[in-house]
Write an enzyme that holds these catalytic residues in place. Structure first.
Site, mmCIF file in Angstrom:
data_model
loop_
_atom_site.group_PDB
_atom_site.id
_atom_site.type_symbol
_atom_site.label_atom_id
_atom_site.label_comp_id
_atom_site.label_asym_id
_atom_site.label_seq_id
_atom_site.Cartn_x
_atom_site.Cartn_y
_atom_site.Cartn_z
ATOM 1 C CE LYS A 72 -3.389 -1.030 -0.617
ATOM 2 N NZ LYS A 72 -3.725 -1.665 -1.935
ATOM 3 C CG HIS B 122 4.441 -6.316 -1.155
ATOM 4 N ND1 HIS B 122 4.552 -5.001 -1.531
ATOM 5 C CD2 HIS B 122 3.223 -6.724 -1.605
ATOM 6 C CE1 HIS B 122 3.452 -4.642 -2.193
ATOM 7 N NE2 HIS B 122 2.644 -5.668 -2.253
ATOM 8 C CB SER C 114 -3.813 2.559 1.850
ATOM 9 O OG SER C 114 -3.976 1.986 0.588
#
Ligand code: A3P
Length: 287
Positions: free
Chosen positions: A42, A99, A129
């Site tokens: 995010k 990630h 988010s």
């Protein structure tokens, strides 16, 4: 759905496994011609995919308008992405996303000349988010409440682990590997200037028209309207965009609409404590 945990990082068994993460860390070969888009979730991952796709194509929109972003720069730590990236031996640069925190990144990276663009976002906006995304994505646990999510964020008990460790770990590498640190807030403030800086990092010379095309096709509105970037084509049932759209607000500072004063002050204290060794100065006015 239960999360798995691998070396302090929570993961969803729907998208990866301990076997894959172990193999990725120890056996996967990063090459000198890899370009890797790394983020904590995010933080602007999809935005960077779009920017990089368009820079590498010299502003040509063919790929960004015909191929979904997760196929253009797949997440290497997922079942689908790992296989795809390994199979791709032709592209120069070979591009993919991740990630992963630094301590789980492929060991071969540290001996390579691969380039990494690491995008960081104000953590309170990441949290907001992430909270909405967790409600709409099947791979994520539905948050019990915003307060519970805040506490999980502090403890790093979310998919991909602790934001604090992620940012500390990656930014600490800035002088040891070929790392370019970008912030979501810089992209918001000056998209064109940011694109030019990324081109410089990549050693790509784009003319005025090409830069215009990159900028025009990576605005929030343009990506929200592009089915190859807004996840409207993702596998049926994986994202419920009726609960919250993937391209949700696209602004900085939305946290002010979600945090109470007490939660914000508590966050600031945790940030101060956990980030005291941060070696990069970010321009977040309140942290
Ligand atoms: P919000 O939920 O705050 O709107 P990621 O791609 O890492 O999952 O991050 C998603 C976040 O980036 C979402 O934030 C999304 O709206 C925002 N985003 C994606 N493309 C953007 C763009 N072109 N401009 C601004 N924000 C963008």
């Amino acid at each position: 759905m239960e999360y798995g945990c691998y070396k302090k990082m929570y993961f969803s068994p729907l998208i990866t496994s301990v076997e894959l993460l172990t193999s990725l860390e120890n056996e996967f070969q990063i090459t000198d011609y890899d370009l890797i888009n790394v983020t904590y979730p995010k933080s602007g991952t999809s935005w960077m995919i779009e920017i990089l796709t368009l820079i590498l194509s010299g502003g040509d929109t063919h790929l960004s308008r015909t191929v979904p972003n997760w196929k253009r720069m797949p997440w290497v730590e997922t079942f689908e992405g790992y296989w795809k990236v390994q199979k791709n031996e032709c592209d120069n640069p070979r591009t993919f996303s991740s990630h992963l925190p630094i301590h789980l990144f492929p060991k071969s990276f540290f001996k390579s000349k691969a380039k990494v663009i690491y995008t960081v976002r104000h953590p309170k906006d990441v949290l907001v988010s992430f909270y909405y995304f967790s409600r709409m994505a099947i791979y994520f646990k539905d948050p019990e409440s915003f307060e519970q999510f805040l506490q999980d964020f502090f403890k790093g008990e979310l998919l991909y682990g602790s934001w604090f460790d992620h940012v500390l770990g990656w930014t600490a590498m800035k002088d040891q590997v070929d790392l370019f640190i970008m912030t979501y807030e810089e992209l918001i403030k000056d998209l064109r200037g940011s694109v030019v800086r990324i081109c410089d990092f990549l050693g790509r010379k784009l003319d005025e028209a090409a830069i215009n095309s990159v900028v025009e096709n990576t605005t929030f509105k343009s990506m929200k309207d592009n089915s190859m970037a807004n996840y409207s084509l993702s596998l049926k049932g994986t994202l419920d965009q009726k609960k919250s759209p993937f391209m949700r607000k696209g602004i900085s500072g939305d946290w002010k609409n979600h945090f109470t004063v007490e939660q914000s002050e508590r966050f600031d204290l945790v940030f101060k404590e956990k980030m005291k060794d941060l070696c990069v100065k970010f321009s977040w006015e309140d942290l």
